[in-house]
Write an enzyme that holds these catalytic residues in place. Structure first.
Site, PDB file in Angstrom:
ATOM      1  N   THR A  24       0.836  -1.213   0.000  1.00 33.16           N
ATOM      2  CA  THR A  24       0.000   0.000   0.000  1.00 33.16           C
ATOM      3  C   THR A  24       0.871   1.264   0.000  1.00 33.16           C
ATOM      4  OG1 THR A  24      -1.617  -1.234   1.281  1.00 33.16           O
ATOM      5  CG2 THR A  24      -1.898   1.141   1.224  1.00 33.16           C
TER       6      THR A  24
ATOM      7  N   GLU B  56       9.191  10.338   9.438  1.00 33.95           N
ATOM      8  CA  GLU B  56       7.976  11.132   9.675  1.00 33.95           C
ATOM      9  C   GLU B  56       6.700  10.293   9.554  1.00 33.95           C
ATOM     10  OE1 GLU B  56       7.559  14.790  10.398  1.00 33.95           O
ATOM     11  OE2 GLU B  56       5.864  13.586  11.015  1.00 33.95           O
TER      12      GLU B  56
ATOM     13  N   VAL C 287       4.563   7.828  12.469  1.00 28.95           N
ATOM     14  CA  VAL C 287       3.530   8.243  13.440  1.00 28.95           C
ATOM     15  C   VAL C 287       2.602   9.258  12.783  1.00 28.95           C
ATOM     16  CG1 VAL C 287       3.072   9.276  15.702  1.00 28.95           C
ATOM     17  CG2 VAL C 287       5.182   7.984  15.349  1.00 28.95           C
TER      18      VAL C 287
ATOM     19  N   GLU D 147      -3.636  -2.626   9.897  1.00 33.18           N
ATOM     20  CA  GLU D 147      -2.423  -3.449   9.824  1.00 33.18           C
ATOM     21  C   GLU D 147      -2.804  -4.837   9.321  1.00 33.18           C
ATOM     22  OE1 GLU D 147       0.736  -2.142  10.765  1.00 33.18           O
ATOM     23  OE2 GLU D 147      -0.568  -0.406  10.612  1.00 33.18           O
TER      24      GLU D 147
ATOM     25  N   ASP E  17      -0.200  -0.876  17.924  1.00 35.09           N
ATOM     26  CA  ASP E  17       0.241   0.146  16.969  1.00 35.09           C
ATOM     27  C   ASP E  17       0.358   1.513  17.674  1.00 35.09           C
ATOM     28  OD1 ASP E  17       0.425   1.030  13.956  1.00 35.09           O
ATOM     29  OD2 ASP E  17      -1.136   2.311  14.814  1.00 35.09           O
TER      30      ASP E  17
ATOM     31  N   LYS F 125       3.739   3.918  18.512  1.00 35.97           N
ATOM     32  CA  LYS F 125       3.779   5.321  18.092  1.00 35.97           C
ATOM     33  C   LYS F 125       4.021   6.262  19.287  1.00 35.97           C
ATOM     34  CE  LYS F 125       0.922   4.566  13.984  1.00 35.97           C
ATOM     35  NZ  LYS F 125      -0.463   4.455  13.497  1.00 35.97           N
TER      36      LYS F 125
END
Ligand code: HSE
Length: 406
Positions: free
Chosen positions: A11, A124, A127, A185, A196, A200
């Protein structure tokens, strides 16, 4: 011409190629040179896709090509990403990644490797998807001591909770929808169990405090225990349930971090962050409160952040952008001493259960919602996490609890 290689054509990888094709000219102006994808690494084939001309299945081809100056790692997972990224840095290539598992686990090490070689390791997109938050923490909020970061950092769970609240969707339908849209995910547990968000907030906390915050140390609860009944009560109170990832620095020796569902009302800055959007609230000791808001997941928003890092790496060839994240571990404070109010649901609504609640909890505020029978719900006063755990043991009739920020 600056040649780059993209590791992974899923993706995000295909999004990176699309962004470079769509905005190539304006990106070239900003980078000071044309950015060209020389290779894409993937084990799969993509018949009919022009990318086939650039496709390689052996990372060594990329590592051994001195023309490749920037490697974009968008495969996800710690291995083989870590090995590939280390090898790329050792070969003198800067690295851009969207991989939060990799950054949370090895960020300090990889930043140090890049610094020692006058290269860059930029992340970058790891998160907040397309939201600029890493660069602001590193380069903008540098006059401040960061005292709190609280974010809605997972688009999938925010999408699920929003759909459950606004459209009455079942949990599974909303999750499937988020997966179909490319937000989720591969392993749904990473989203819905909070892992997740945990990675982060570990990354943001490490950057904010300049030390290694291990994600394994962060207390993490997901949204799998949230039911439509909880949502009904929340709506009756004018509140919403959000998955919060938070880290608070009460003083130099006392930083706590946690991921957990939270009930909030309209006066909270993150109340209006709905659907797949992410919001991040940062409090500095000088600047006060700052908010970041935008698309936290999805192909193009995430690819936008990746390509922006490629531009930054291109603008800083042979010059390291200094990021303070030491590998020295920050010991987090014991979560059991953190205080919250709680929303509590208890089985049964007899006078004896109400008396038991009153005896155990003292001052409470009853909460009611239509069409809910045979249970008693209330808001507690501020309690330490440990006190709440002890009360749950003393009152086995408790069905569920959700922390409250109002
Ligand atoms: N699964 C993640 C989310 C993708 O839903 O936010 C972006 O990291």
């Amino acid at each position: 011409m600056i040649n780059i290689a993209v590791l992974g054509y899923g993706t995000i990888g295909s999004g990176v190629v699309e962004v470079l094709n769509t905005n190539g000219d304006s990106i070239a102006k900003r980078a000071g040179d044309q950015i060209q994808v020389k290779y894409v690494l993937d084990r799969k084939e993509f018949p009919g896709d022009p990318i086939m001309e650039k496709l390689v299945s052996d990372v060594q081809v990329i590592l051994d090509d001195p023309e490749v100056k920037i490697v974009v790692e968008v495969m996800g997972g710690v291995e083989p990403a870590f090995t590939f990224v280390k090898s790329a840095l050792l070969k003198g290539k800067s690295v851009v990644t969207s991989n939060k598992e990799l950054v949370a686990k090895h960020g300090a090490k990889l930043l140090n490797m890049a610094k020692e070689r006058n290269l860059n390791f930029l992340f970058e997109a790891s998160v907040g998807g397309g939201i600029p938050i890493i660069r602001p923490l590193n380069q903008s909020l540098t006059a401040d001591e960061i005292v709190e970061i609280t974010g809605i950092l997972n688009g999938t769970t925010n999408y699920i909770l929003s759909k459950m609240s606004d459209e009455g969707l079942e949990f599974d339908t909303a999750l499937k929808d988020a997966q179909d849209r490319g937000y989720a995910e591969r392993n749904p547990a990473a989203d819905i169990e909070g892992y997740d968000s945990c990675r982060k907030i570990a990354i943001l906390s490490s950057l904010a405090y300049g030390m290694q915050v291990d994600f394994e140390d962060i207390y993490t609860e997901g949204i799998t225990q949230i039911t439509d009944t909880d949502i009904k009560y929340a709506k009756a109170m004018g509140a919403r349930v959000k998955l919060f990832a938070t880290s608070v620095r009460e003083n130099e020796d006392h930083v706590y971090a946690m991921v957990a569902p939270m009930m909030i009302k309209a006066d909270h800055p993150l109340f209006s962050v709905n659907d797949v959007f992410n919001g991040i609230f940062v409090r500095g000791n000088v600047i006060g409160d700052v908010m970041f808001y935008g698309s936290g997941a999805g192909k193009l928003p995430t690819a936008s952040a990746v390509v922006a890092d490629v531009v930054d790496a291109a603008k800083h060839m042979n010059k390291n952008i200094w990021t303070i994240w030491s590998s020295k571990k920050l010991e987090l404070a014991d979560i059991n001493q953190v205080k919250h109010r709680f929303f509590v649901r208890v089985e049964g609504n007899s006078d004896s259960i109400k008396k038991k609640v009153k005896d155990l909890f003292g001052g409470i505020k009853e909460v009611t919602a239509d069409h809910i029978e045979n249970e008693y719900a209330f808001l507690t006063s501020l309690l330490e996490e440990q006190e709440m755990k002890d009360l749950r043991e003393k009152l086995p009739e408790i069905r569920s609890t959700i922390r409250v920020r109002f």
